[in-house]
Design a protein around this motif. Sequence first.
Motif, PDB file in Angstrom:
ATOM      1  N   ARG A   1       0.790  -1.258  -0.035  1.00 47.20           N
ATOM      2  CA  ARG A   1      -0.111  -0.126   0.128  1.00 47.20           C
ATOM      3  C   ARG A   1       0.914   1.206  -0.011  1.00 47.20           C
ATOM      4  O   ARG A   1       2.002   1.253   0.426  1.00 47.20           O
ATOM      5  CB  ARG A   1      -0.934   0.027   1.186  1.00 47.20           C
ATOM      6  CG  ARG A   1      -0.664  -0.312   2.502  1.00 47.20           C
ATOM      7  CD  ARG A   1       0.710   0.215   2.971  1.00 47.20           C
ATOM      8  NE  ARG A   1       0.799   0.229   4.494  1.00 47.20           N
ATOM      9  CZ  ARG A   1       1.561   1.394   5.276  1.00 47.20           C
ATOM     10  NH1 ARG A   1       2.088   2.264   4.370  1.00 47.20           N
ATOM     11  NH2 ARG A   1       1.446   1.169   6.435  1.00 47.20           N
TER      12      ARG A   1
ATOM     13  N   ASP B   1      -4.778   8.849   3.953  1.00 44.44           N
ATOM     14  CA  ASP B   1      -4.606   8.874   5.587  1.00 44.44           C
ATOM     15  C   ASP B   1      -5.241  10.173   6.085  1.00 44.44           C
ATOM     16  O   ASP B   1      -4.299  11.067   6.481  1.00 44.44           O
ATOM     17  CB  ASP B   1      -2.989   8.695   5.831  1.00 44.44           C
ATOM     18  CG  ASP B   1      -2.787   7.255   6.054  1.00 44.44           C
ATOM     19  OD1 ASP B   1      -3.639   6.351   5.473  1.00 44.44           O
ATOM     20  OD2 ASP B   1      -1.594   6.769   6.454  1.00 44.44           O
TER      21      ASP B   1
ATOM     22  N   TYR C   1      -1.827   9.039  13.707  1.00 43.34           N
ATOM     23  CA  TYR C   1      -1.371   7.963  12.620  1.00 43.34           C
ATOM     24  C   TYR C   1      -1.386   6.463  12.891  1.00 43.34           C
ATOM     25  O   TYR C   1      -1.766   5.608  12.164  1.00 43.34           O
ATOM     26  CB  TYR C   1      -0.182   8.434  11.842  1.00 43.34           C
ATOM     27  CG  TYR C   1       0.689   7.428  11.265  1.00 43.34           C
ATOM     28  CD1 TYR C   1       0.496   6.670  10.183  1.00 43.34           C
ATOM     29  CD2 TYR C   1       1.824   7.074  11.957  1.00 43.34           C
ATOM     30  CE1 TYR C   1       1.028   5.584   9.667  1.00 43.34           C
ATOM     31  CE2 TYR C   1       2.784   6.112  11.425  1.00 43.34           C
ATOM     32  CZ  TYR C   1       2.374   5.504  10.156  1.00 43.34           C
ATOM     33  OH  TYR C   1       3.037   4.255   9.445  1.00 43.34           O
TER      34      TYR C   1
HETATM   35  N1  GLU Z   1       0.284   8.617   6.298  1.00 38.02           N
HETATM   36  C1  GLU Z   1       1.891   8.067   6.685  1.00 38.02           C
HETATM   37  C2  GLU Z   1       2.679   8.969   6.073  1.00 38.02           C
HETATM   38  O1  GLU Z   1       2.452   9.462   5.303  1.00 38.02           O
HETATM   39  C3  GLU Z   1       1.911   6.678   6.362  1.00 38.02           C
HETATM   40  C4  GLU Z   1       2.925   5.963   6.719  1.00 38.02           C
HETATM   41  C5  GLU Z   1       3.177   4.575   6.518  1.00 38.02           C
HETATM   42  O2  GLU Z   1       3.376   4.131   5.406  1.00 38.02           O
HETATM   43  O3  GLU Z   1       2.898   3.844   7.587  1.00 38.02           O
HETATM   44  O4  GLU Z   1       3.840   9.184   6.688  1.00 38.02           O
END
Ligand code: GLU
Length: 451
Positions: free
Chosen positions: A5, A46, A188
């Motif tokens: 992902r 996210d 997160y």
């Molecule tokens: N949204 C997180 C970031 O941009 C994802 C990090 C991950 O890959 O777990 O840092």
Amino acid sequence: MIKVRFAPSPSGYVHIGNIKTAIFNWLFLLSQKQKGEDCVFLLRIDDTDLSRTKQEYIDAVKEDVSWFGIKWDETFHQSSRFNRYNECLEKLKKDGRVYVCYETQEELEAKRKRQIARKLPPVYDRASLNLTEEDKKRLEAEGRKPYWRFKLNDGDVVFNDLVKGECRFNMKHLSDPVIIREDGTYLYNFPSVIDDMDSGITHIIRGQDHLTNTAMQIQMFEALGASFIPQFAHYPMILNAEGHKFSKRQSDISIRSLKNDGIEAMTIANVLVGLGSANGGKMYKSMEELAKTFSLSNYGSAFSRFDMDTFYKENGKLLRILDFDDVKDRLLLIDGRIDEYFWNMVKGNIEKLDDISYWVNVVYGEIEPPALSNEEKKFINSIIDCLPVDFNQNVMKIWAEAIFNATGKKGRDLYHPIRLAITGIEFGPELSQLLPLMKRDKVIERLKNIK
Ligand code: GLU
């Protein structure tokens, strides 16, 4: 099945750090596909922090990722899954794996300072674990807002990283991470684990800035009863020329600004993948080809320093390996007269695709008349008469022979002033290739127009 992902937070435009994660995941997936594996790519948005999320950034993520030829099989937004996160939170509350806290930032900071002064690691002391129900009521009556931490288990977390090999964390040295802020929003770490578990992600590939998160997240996977824990790969970070991390606030590192500047997606991909790699340095014209040489084990732990100029320097190298068919559609938008011959003639002399317009003007349009020395002017005037009438493939050869016979000049003395007069600049494609494309009248006009 292999499932990876890319999970950007849409609080800014995608920059070279984010896109490196997307590219690494995509190349890993392609390299597995090339070995015959079934693979799925998830694009997860996210956006738990709704105050920082903008639709414009979500659209930009999709556009920028697509520009690299990355295609996702599934996509969802974290903001659509709050019920699920709450459900998992309730489970962990029941299991005693999350606990409520009330300390303010200032109080935590004061604790940290005291610990540092006593030469202790600045780890949260879990004072809130001892709060009674009465304490909590009193603190809330004081107007304090609760937030929640995940309680880490003591002992070591060990995992086998696909880039770094064995990684070991003594969890005593880490503070229990906050998972819900005072305003009730999720940080997160926790939603990410729930999503990775529910989506069946098998490989999490990201930068080394997430290493500590991984240790904590492994305990979260376990606490949530995940049926398996993904494999992790943490590639080395890239730092700017001054040795600092790139930040979203630095607008020139956004993918769209590079694209607007004429940098090719494959230049960016080649450069980012080549940094810190045991077999970096070569250019590949497609993600499929790049994937054939890609392996997570090509990387070590050392961070790479990197100057944005590299993209500009390497872009021409990429253009030189592109065939007409690779760029035909884009060239036709620039000018319908650019054909395969034209492209092959010019591609060694341009740094960006749009630079080709200059050569379209040289052949078909107008150029700024160049200034030549008096001696060169005299020479040019003297060779107009012997310009061949027939503009065939050999026109330059025949003309050069005639010039040599008339003036005794050859080599640079002959070609340099002609090149300047006809093209306006010192460097460019072979005159022997260029001239047959031009009309004789236009060449004569150029020779007469010099300043
Ligand atoms: N949204 C997180 C970031 O941009 C994802 C990090 C991950 O890959 O777990 O840092």
